[in-house]
Design an enzyme around this catalytic site. Structure first.
Site, PDB file in Angstrom:
ATOM      1  CG  ASP A   1      -7.013  -1.594  -3.672  1.00 52.58           C
ATOM      2  OD1 ASP A   1      -7.515  -1.075  -3.005  1.00 52.58           O
ATOM      3  OD2 ASP A   1      -5.721  -2.100  -3.590  1.00 52.58           O
TER       4      ASP A   1
ATOM      5  CB  SER B   1      -0.970  -0.150   1.279  1.00 48.39           C
ATOM      6  OG  SER B   1      -1.946   0.977   0.975  1.00 48.39           O
TER       7      SER B   1
ATOM      8  CG  HIS C   1      -5.843  -1.848   0.365  1.00 45.71           C
ATOM      9  ND1 HIS C   1      -5.252  -1.508  -0.741  1.00 45.71           N
ATOM     10  CD2 HIS C   1      -5.447  -1.497   1.370  1.00 45.71           C
ATOM     11  CE1 HIS C   1      -4.214  -0.536  -0.455  1.00 45.71           C
ATOM     12  NE2 HIS C   1      -4.117  -0.513   1.078  1.00 45.71           N
TER      13      HIS C   1
END
Length: 309
Positions: free
Chosen positions: A247, A122, A275
């Site tokens: 996502d 991320s 995610h």
């Protein structure tokens, strides 16, 4: 995406150390506590996501997988993360590459010729890809993997503010404000503290807190400079990007195409994974992360190719 909270976390034991940065600040480093690893074995470095740490499920899963392969493994926490209060009046952001560079430079001197592998998740993945693509930077990494990267920070901020994705934003905003309150109060904050505590979106928080705290004129300057998408074509390190089209932090318009990446980059898109999810199995009792195996397989293949070169 199934709730990863229902998947048991691997048992990982860490040793804590501090890395002293160029400006007098410190980072918390959690290293896998495993004594039977060869000195010249590869070292895997994990860069966590927003408000993440070495205790994040994805970090523990990958650290455990690396240890099982006989690799050294550690988590480099960004400033003010990992239950470590940094000294300076700042924290971390999605384009923080100077700290990565300083830590990896020290690690390279320590490791000598032993391979260094880096996986970023991320926000950490965005910072990693930006680091790899920045011009005139000595390469200290043998291979890299970036997972669930936002690619364009403005687009990611827009996506997380819509529909079901707002639940992710609410959860992360709560954690971000809690962390902010541990470090600053109304008198010590170099930003509008009361306005920060009223923020409900990433965009507002980044404009009021992240940008001024780290020397950007505002959130637009921060987003424009730190989004990794513009750096992908400059990467010359073997790199795998794993991303799910469902996502909640992204939408199809901000996911790069293969034409935007260098020949060193492999972009793998999956339909499902959310995610940093990437779970296989049809029922909670059979859910398993397939991501650690994919990451370590890529690293092993990259090391094999480097040896043959």
């Amino acid at each position: 995406m199934p709730s990863t909270g229902l998947i048991s976390q691997p048992q990982v034991r860490y040793k804590r150390s501090l890395h002293h940065l160029y400006d007098g600040d410190t980072l918390a480093i959690d290293t896998l506590d495993q004594s039977d690893i060869a000195r010249d074995a590869p070292t895997l470095v994990v860069l966590h996501g927003l408000e993440g740490s070495s205790d994040s499920t994805y970090a523990r899963a990958l650290i455990a997988a690396a240890g099982a392969l006989g690799w050294h493994a550690l988590v480099m926490h960004f400033r003010d993360c990992g239950d470590h209060r940094n000294a300076l009046p700042r924290r971390y952001h999605a384009g923080e590459t100077a700290d990565i560079d300083h830590f990896l430079g020290a690690l390279r001197k320590q490791q000598g010729d032993a391979p260094i592998l880096v996986a970023g998740y991320s926000l950490g993945g965005n910072a990693l890809l930006k680091y790899l693509g920045e011009a005139e930077r000595p390469n200290t990494i043998d291979a890299a993997v970036a997972v669930s990267v936002p690619f364009e920070l403005q687009g990611a901020s827009d996506s997380i503010s819509k529909g079901f994705s707002k639940l992710y934003q609410w959860h992360l905003m709560k954690n971000m404000k809690r962390s902010l309150a541990r470090k600053f109060d109304r008198r010590s904050a170099p930003f509008d503290y009361d306005a920060a505590m009223k923020c409900v979106t990433f965009e507002a928080f980044d404009d009021i807190v992240t940008a001024p705290l780290h020397g950007f004129a505002g959130k637009d300057a921060y987003y424009n400079d730190c989004s990794c998408r513009q750096y992908l074509r400059n990467i010359n390190t073997p790199t795998l990007i794993i991303h799910a089209t469902d996502d909640p932090f992204t939408h199809p318009g901000i996911i790069p195409t293969n034409s935007e990446t260098s020949d060193s980059v492999t972009l793998e898109l999956t339909q499902h994974g959310g995610h940093v999810g990437f779970v296989t199995g049809n029922t909670p009792s059979t859910w398993r992360f397939w991501l650690p195996n994919r990451i370590t397989t890529f690293f092993a293949q990259s090391l094999s190719q480097l040896r043959q070169a």
